[in-house]
Motif scaffolding. Sequence first.
Motif, PDB file in Angstrom:
ATOM      1  N   VAL A 133     -13.238 -51.428  89.857  1.00 27.77           N
ATOM      2  CA  VAL A 133     -13.320 -51.346  91.325  1.00 27.77           C
ATOM      3  C   VAL A 133     -12.068 -50.621  91.801  1.00 27.77           C
ATOM      4  O   VAL A 133     -10.949 -51.037  91.477  1.00 27.77           O
ATOM      5  N   GLU A 134     -12.260 -49.543  92.553  1.00 33.70           N
ATOM      6  CA  GLU A 134     -11.101 -48.761  93.010  1.00 33.70           C
ATOM      7  C   GLU A 134     -11.198 -48.455  94.493  1.00 33.70           C
ATOM      8  O   GLU A 134     -12.277 -48.105  94.987  1.00 33.70           O
ATOM      9  N   VAL A 135     -10.058 -48.604  95.171  1.00 32.92           N
ATOM     10  CA  VAL A 135      -9.951 -48.125  96.557  1.00 32.92           C
ATOM     11  C   VAL A 135      -9.125 -46.857  96.490  1.00 32.92           C
ATOM     12  O   VAL A 135      -8.001 -46.858  95.993  1.00 32.92           O
ATOM     13  N   ILE A 136      -9.723 -45.752  96.941  1.00 35.59           N
ATOM     14  CA  ILE A 136      -9.047 -44.453  96.879  1.00 35.59           C
ATOM     15  C   ILE A 136      -9.231 -43.779  98.235  1.00 35.59           C
ATOM     16  O   ILE A 136     -10.370 -43.477  98.619  1.00 35.59           O
ATOM     17  N   ASP A 137      -8.139 -43.545  98.953  1.00 30.30           N
ATOM     18  CA  ASP A 137      -8.212 -42.824 100.230  1.00 30.30           C
ATOM     19  C   ASP A 137      -9.309 -43.367 101.137  1.00 30.30           C
ATOM     20  O   ASP A 137     -10.187 -42.640 101.574  1.00 30.30           O
ATOM     21  N   GLN A 138      -9.308 -44.639 101.406  1.00 35.94           N
ATOM     22  CA  GLN A 138     -10.247 -45.302 102.319  1.00 35.94           C
ATOM     23  C   GLN A 138     -11.684 -45.354 101.818  1.00 35.94           C
ATOM     24  O   GLN A 138     -12.601 -45.688 102.563  1.00 35.94           O
ATOM     25  N   ALA A 139     -11.892 -44.977 100.547  1.00 31.85           N
ATOM     26  CA  ALA A 139     -13.239 -45.069  99.973  1.00 31.85           C
ATOM     27  C   ALA A 139     -13.233 -46.129  98.873  1.00 31.85           C
ATOM     28  O   ALA A 139     -12.184 -46.472  98.323  1.00 31.85           O
ATOM     29  N   LEU A 140     -14.430 -46.632  98.568  1.00 33.26           N
ATOM     30  CA  LEU A 140     -14.580 -47.666  97.537  1.00 33.26           C
ATOM     31  C   LEU A 140     -15.413 -47.094  96.401  1.00 33.26           C
ATOM     32  O   LEU A 140     -16.520 -46.597  96.633  1.00 33.26           O
ATOM     33  N   GLN A 141     -14.873 -47.166  95.192  1.00 36.09           N
ATOM     34  CA  GLN A 141     -15.658 -46.746  94.026  1.00 36.09           C
ATOM     35  C   GLN A 141     -15.833 -47.928  93.084  1.00 36.09           C
ATOM     36  O   GLN A 141     -14.853 -48.583  92.728  1.00 36.09           O
ATOM     37  N   VAL A 142     -17.065 -48.200  92.716  1.00 36.84           N
ATOM     38  CA  VAL A 142     -17.364 -49.260  91.756  1.00 36.84           C
ATOM     39  C   VAL A 142     -18.144 -48.632  90.617  1.00 36.84           C
ATOM     40  O   VAL A 142     -19.096 -47.874  90.848  1.00 36.84           O
ATOM     41  N   SER A 143     -17.739 -48.928  89.382  1.00 34.28           N
ATOM     42  CA  SER A 143     -18.496 -48.397  88.250  1.00 34.28           C
ATOM     43  C   SER A 143     -18.610 -49.463  87.170  1.00 34.28           C
ATOM     44  O   SER A 143     -17.797 -50.388  87.098  1.00 34.28           O
ATOM     45  N   ILE A 144     -19.636 -49.307  86.356  1.00 33.88           N
ATOM     46  CA  ILE A 144     -19.803 -50.218  85.213  1.00 33.88           C
ATOM     47  C   ILE A 144     -19.989 -49.393  83.955  1.00 33.88           C
ATOM     48  O   ILE A 144     -20.843 -48.498  83.917  1.00 33.88           O
ATOM     49  N   ALA A 145     -19.149 -49.699  82.957  1.00 36.80           N
ATOM     50  CA  ALA A 145     -19.287 -49.064  81.645  1.00 36.80           C
ATOM     51  C   ALA A 145     -19.917 -50.081  80.714  1.00 36.80           C
ATOM     52  O   ALA A 145     -19.544 -51.261  80.731  1.00 36.80           O
ATOM     53  N   THR A 146     -20.868 -49.636  79.906  1.00 35.54           N
ATOM     54  CA  THR A 146     -21.568 -50.532  78.979  1.00 35.54           C
ATOM     55  C   THR A 146     -21.470 -49.969  77.572  1.00 35.54           C
ATOM     56  O   THR A 146     -21.856 -48.822  77.338  1.00 35.54           O
ATOM     57  N   LEU A 147     -20.958 -50.787  76.658  1.00 29.21           N
ATOM     58  CA  LEU A 147     -20.839 -50.385  75.258  1.00 29.21           C
ATOM     59  C   LEU A 147     -21.892 -51.133  74.438  1.00 29.21           C
ATOM     60  O   LEU A 147     -22.011 -52.360  74.559  1.00 29.21           O
TER      61      LEU A 147
END
Length: 289
Positions: A133-147
């Motif tokens: 979960v990342e907050v970057i320049d007023q935006a929200l990015q959520v990602s999921i990595a699956t191994l």
Amino acid sequence: MNKELMALLQAMPDGIQDASLNGFSLLLLRQPWGELVLSRQGAQVLHFRPAGRQPLLWLSDCVQPAPAPIRGGIPLCWPWFAAHPQDPSRPFHGLARTALWDIEVKSCDSRGASLVLQPEATLGTGLVPSVTVEVIDQALQVSIATLNATDAPILLSQALHSYLAVSDVNQVVLDGLDGCEYRDKLQDGALCRQQGPLLIRQATDRIYRHDTVTRVQDTGAQRCLGIGKFGSGSTVVWNPGAAAESIADVGMAQQPAFVCVEAANTFVDPVQLLPGQQYRMGTLISILE
Ligand SMILES: O=P(O)(O)OC[C@H]1O[C@@H](O)[C@H](O)[C@@H](O)[C@@H]1O
């Protein structure tokens, strides 16, 4: 929007703090860039508000007690989306949203933050997930990595089931889906094609074949939200319409306050994960104007 959570945030000084809501263990961040709240159940973002703006995500005002799935924010549907493909008795939308996750704050400064979440215990699938979960320049990015940690191929489906806060779902216009094929779940999965912008004037439950940005134009809130994504060939759009009446944590009073636009891999574009292979899917939610 959940009043109890708003009260918790208002009462807290700038910083990072643990809290509890209806039996759910939360991590609250209140920073110069805004506010972010994560739930340890579900690896779920419950709230994001860039400084000086209204919240981007909707969270039910009547969240059901733990360990029910939490209605709102960005539930994680993993490692299957909707019903399990072979065994419909298994939990709808997978195992992640009722599991407990550890949260590690990787960084947090005046411009943003980065957090990584991993399940407290193995989920018994042979798949190893990691959520960022990342907050970057007023935006929200959520990602999921699956191994895939097994020695056999596994088929993965998943969704970042974003509940976007809107002033009134009956007034918003969704752009970016024009011309895309979709399966309409409310018409027995009929194959249709979007023509022009999408208006949500009744119950909507559709899986679009779509891998770019969706824009939610909300004139009532005087803003346009952008839902970008990567690693996702399906976009799910959902609002229950009148069926909200019988959903305990929505109801007709809250039904107009959100629309779900979900970055997903569904039965339309499942991911075949070979042994040792990792796959990442993510969504980026921001105010475009
Ligand atoms: O109530 P749940 O399990 O969170 O699911 C909500 C909705 O999630 C959407 O992703 C599905 O397309 C819908 O069919 C479903 O009703």
